[in-house]
Design a protein around this motif. Structure first.
Motif, PDB file in Angstrom:
ATOM      1  N   GLU A  78       0.824  -1.217   0.000  1.00  0.00           N
ATOM      2  CA  GLU A  78       0.000   0.000   0.000  1.00  0.00           C
ATOM      3  C   GLU A  78       0.857   1.266   0.000  1.00  0.00           C
ATOM      4  O   GLU A  78       0.518   2.245  -0.661  1.00  0.00           O
ATOM      5  CB  GLU A  78      -0.938   0.015   1.210  1.00  0.00           C
ATOM      6  N   ASP A  79       1.956   1.253   0.760  1.00  0.00           N
ATOM      7  CA  ASP A  79       2.790   2.446   0.898  1.00  0.00           C
ATOM      8  C   ASP A  79       4.005   2.425  -0.012  1.00  0.00           C
ATOM      9  O   ASP A  79       4.808   3.362   0.004  1.00  0.00           O
ATOM     10  CB  ASP A  79       3.271   2.587   2.347  1.00  0.00           C
ATOM     11  N   ALA A  80       4.188   1.369  -0.800  1.00  0.00           N
ATOM     12  CA  ALA A  80       5.379   1.249  -1.642  1.00  0.00           C
ATOM     13  C   ALA A  80       5.369   2.272  -2.761  1.00  0.00           C
ATOM     14  O   ALA A  80       4.325   2.627  -3.294  1.00  0.00           O
ATOM     15  CB  ALA A  80       5.457  -0.161  -2.237  1.00  0.00           C
ATOM     16  N   ALA A  81       6.561   2.747  -3.118  1.00  0.00           N
ATOM     17  CA  ALA A  81       6.686   3.681  -4.236  1.00  0.00           C
ATOM     18  C   ALA A  81       6.419   2.972  -5.553  1.00  0.00           C
ATOM     19  O   ALA A  81       5.959   3.584  -6.507  1.00  0.00           O
ATOM     20  CB  ALA A  81       8.084   4.294  -4.246  1.00  0.00           C
ATOM     21  N   ALA A  82       6.740   1.673  -5.601  1.00  0.00           N
ATOM     22  CA  ALA A  82       6.513   0.877  -6.809  1.00  0.00           C
ATOM     23  C   ALA A  82       5.618  -0.313  -6.455  1.00  0.00           C
ATOM     24  O   ALA A  82       6.061  -1.461  -6.425  1.00  0.00           O
ATOM     25  CB  ALA A  82       7.850   0.409  -7.394  1.00  0.00           C
ATOM     26  N   LEU A 133      12.197   0.434  -3.042  1.00  0.00           N
ATOM     27  CA  LEU A 133      10.946   0.924  -3.622  1.00  0.00           C
ATOM     28  C   LEU A 133       9.729   0.094  -3.225  1.00  0.00           C
ATOM     29  O   LEU A 133       8.595   0.555  -3.349  1.00  0.00           O
ATOM     30  CB  LEU A 133      11.051   0.976  -5.147  1.00  0.00           C
ATOM     31  N   THR A 134       9.955  -1.129  -2.759  1.00  0.00           N
ATOM     32  CA  THR A 134       8.822  -1.982  -2.394  1.00  0.00           C
ATOM     33  C   THR A 134       8.679  -2.154  -0.889  1.00  0.00           C
ATOM     34  O   THR A 134       7.646  -1.812  -0.322  1.00  0.00           O
ATOM     35  CB  THR A 134       8.936  -3.369  -3.052  1.00  0.00           C
ATOM     36  N   VAL A 135       9.702  -2.647  -0.230  1.00  0.00           N
ATOM     37  CA  VAL A 135       9.566  -3.034   1.173  1.00  0.00           C
ATOM     38  C   VAL A 135       9.915  -1.907   2.142  1.00  0.00           C
ATOM     39  O   VAL A 135       9.186  -1.651   3.090  1.00  0.00           O
ATOM     40  CB  VAL A 135      10.427  -4.283   1.475  1.00  0.00           C
ATOM     41  N   SER A 136      11.035  -1.217   1.926  1.00  0.00           N
ATOM     42  CA  SER A 136      11.459  -0.254   2.948  1.00  0.00           C
ATOM     43  C   SER A 136      11.144   1.198   2.601  1.00  0.00           C
ATOM     44  O   SER A 136      11.591   2.108   3.284  1.00  0.00           O
ATOM     45  CB  SER A 136      12.952  -0.427   3.251  1.00  0.00           C
ATOM     46  N   TRP A 137      10.371   1.440   1.558  1.00  0.00           N
ATOM     47  CA  TRP A 137      10.010   2.797   1.166  1.00  0.00           C
ATOM     48  C   TRP A 137       9.277   3.537   2.287  1.00  0.00           C
ATOM     49  O   TRP A 137       9.482   4.726   2.499  1.00  0.00           O
ATOM     50  CB  TRP A 137       9.135   2.751  -0.087  1.00  0.00           C
ATOM     51  N   SER A 138       8.437   2.837   3.005  1.00  0.00           N
ATOM     52  CA  SER A 138       7.608   3.490   4.013  1.00  0.00           C
ATOM     53  C   SER A 138       8.318   3.661   5.353  1.00  0.00           C
ATOM     54  O   SER A 138       7.704   4.105   6.315  1.00  0.00           O
ATOM     55  CB  SER A 138       6.307   2.702   4.208  1.00  0.00           C
ATOM     56  N   SER A 139       9.597   3.336   5.439  1.00  0.00           N
ATOM     57  CA  SER A 139      10.341   3.541   6.679  1.00  0.00           C
ATOM     58  C   SER A 139      10.311   5.017   7.035  1.00  0.00           C
ATOM     59  O   SER A 139      10.593   5.875   6.208  1.00  0.00           O
ATOM     60  CB  SER A 139      11.796   3.093   6.527  1.00  0.00           C
ATOM     61  N   ASP A 140       9.957   5.292   8.274  1.00  0.00           N
ATOM     62  CA  ASP A 140       9.851   6.685   8.699  1.00  0.00           C
ATOM     63  C   ASP A 140      10.522   6.840  10.050  1.00  0.00           C
ATOM     64  O   ASP A 140      10.111   6.174  10.995  1.00  0.00           O
ATOM     65  CB  ASP A 140       8.381   7.090   8.772  1.00  0.00           C
ATOM     66  N   PRO A 141      11.549   7.635  10.127  1.00  0.00           N
ATOM     67  CA  PRO A 141      12.205   8.412   9.094  1.00  0.00           C
ATOM     68  C   PRO A 141      12.953   7.512   8.101  1.00  0.00           C
ATOM     69  O   PRO A 141      13.262   6.362   8.402  1.00  0.00           O
ATOM     70  CB  PRO A 141      13.171   9.322   9.841  1.00  0.00           C
ATOM     71  N   TYR A 143      15.889   7.128   7.061  1.00  0.00           N
ATOM     72  CA  TYR A 143      17.193   6.541   7.358  1.00  0.00           C
ATOM     73  C   TYR A 143      17.102   5.276   8.201  1.00  0.00           C
ATOM     74  O   TYR A 143      18.100   4.615   8.427  1.00  0.00           O
ATOM     75  CB  TYR A 143      18.122   7.573   8.023  1.00  0.00           C
ATOM     76  N   LEU A 144      15.917   4.901   8.628  1.00  0.00           N
ATOM     77  CA  LEU A 144      15.755   3.625   9.321  1.00  0.00           C
ATOM     78  C   LEU A 144      15.622   2.459   8.343  1.00  0.00           C
ATOM     79  O   LEU A 144      15.741   1.310   8.725  1.00  0.00           O
ATOM     80  CB  LEU A 144      14.538   3.669  10.254  1.00  0.00           C
ATOM     81  N   GLY A 145      15.374   2.753   7.075  1.00  0.00           N
ATOM     82  CA  GLY A 145      15.297   1.711   6.054  1.00  0.00           C
ATOM     83  C   GLY A 145      16.699   1.232   5.700  1.00  0.00           C
ATOM     84  O   GLY A 145      17.598   2.043   5.459  1.00  0.00           O
ATOM     85  N   ALA A 146      16.895  -0.050   5.656  1.00  0.00           N
ATOM     86  CA  ALA A 146      18.237  -0.597   5.436  1.00  0.00           C
ATOM     87  C   ALA A 146      18.660  -0.578   3.971  1.00  0.00           C
ATOM     88  O   ALA A 146      19.861  -0.612   3.692  1.00  0.00           O
ATOM     89  CB  ALA A 146      18.285  -2.030   5.963  1.00  0.00           C
ATOM     90  N   ASP A 147      17.756  -0.514   3.037  1.00  0.00           N
ATOM     91  CA  ASP A 147      18.112  -0.713   1.637  1.00  0.00           C
ATOM     92  C   ASP A 147      18.755   0.504   0.975  1.00  0.00           C
ATOM     93  O   ASP A 147      19.529   0.360   0.037  1.00  0.00           O
ATOM     94  CB  ASP A 147      16.871  -1.158   0.846  1.00  0.00           C
ATOM     95  N   LEU A 148      18.462   1.686   1.437  1.00  0.00           N
ATOM     96  CA  LEU A 148      19.038   2.887   0.845  1.00  0.00           C
ATOM     97  C   LEU A 148      20.565   2.949   1.002  1.00  0.00           C
ATOM     98  O   LEU A 148      21.264   3.249   0.037  1.00  0.00           O
ATOM     99  CB  LEU A 148      18.363   4.134   1.432  1.00  0.00           C
ATOM    100  N   PRO A 149      21.139   2.651   2.175  1.00  0.00           N
ATOM    101  CA  PRO A 149      22.609   2.626   2.267  1.00  0.00           C
ATOM    102  C   PRO A 149      23.250   1.577   1.356  1.00  0.00           C
ATOM    103  O   PRO A 149      24.318   1.823   0.790  1.00  0.00           O
ATOM    104  CB  PRO A 149      22.884   2.309   3.739  1.00  0.00           C
TER     105      PRO A 149
END
Length: 184
Positions: A78-82, A133-141, A143-149
């Motif tokens: 629901e919250d994924a960018a893709a 874009l699918t699983v960790s996109w909705s991490s808020d804030p 920087y808590l999403g692991a996939d961007l680093p």
């Protein structure tokens, strides 16, 4: 007379920093090997993640089944960018999970040993981008999403290559010596 002297500036003396000239020392060695920790971290992490999906030896192996993947994607769709990418994975969970594992193993080996490093880094960046874009996109804030680093680490390797301790460098040097013997 150097170009710098012609323009009125002082001429450079000796090798430039980071060029590995005589007397380079510890600083030049650190510059040359700067990508090695990144290669080791990304390579070992993705190799382990891929192997872990095929074995029961790892801490998440029992939970990383197609059922778990489907639950993760359902929760984040629901919250994924893709969202379309999550839907595609949900339509073919077995193929996506196995394909992801094989891709992670290939990326891990390529980055770790420095063979086709830029291609491996591109594959790793694509995987990390799709996870983000699918699983960790909705991490808020964010920087808590692991996939961007991971994505940014792979982009760094994509731009810079494997560095001096890469197998592709050894192969290229050997080929250069061979071609020098044939045509020199």
């Amino acid at each position: 007379m150097s170009v710098t002297q012609q323009l009125g500036g002082p001429a450079a003396r000796g090798p430039l920093p980071g060029t590995g000239g005589p007397g380079g020392g510890l600083r030049d060695s650190a510059v040359r090997l700067a990508l090695l920790p990144l290669r080791l971290f990304l390579g070992l992490t993705f190799l382990y993640a891929g192997i872990d999906k095929f074995t029961n030896a790892g801490p998440f192996s029992d939970s990383m089944s197609t059922d778990m993947m489907e639950r993760m994607l359902d929760a984040s769709r629901e919250d994924a960018a893709a969202g379309w990418l999550a839907d595609l994975a949900l339509d073919h969970p077995g193929i996506v999970l196995d394909g992801t594992a094989v891709a992670e193993i290939a990326v891990g080996i390529g980055v770790l040993i420095g063979l086709l490093t830029r291609w491996a880094a591109a594959g790793g960046a694509l995987l990390a981008l799709s996870f983000w874009l699918t699983v960790s996109w909705s991490s808020d804030p964010y920087y808590l999403g692991a996939d961007l680093p991971y994505l940014l680490g792979f982009l760094t390797l994509l731009l810079a290559g494997g560095g001096p301790l890469a197998l592709e460098r050894v192969i290229a040097a050997r080929q250069a010596r061979r071609s020098g013997r044939l045509f020199g």
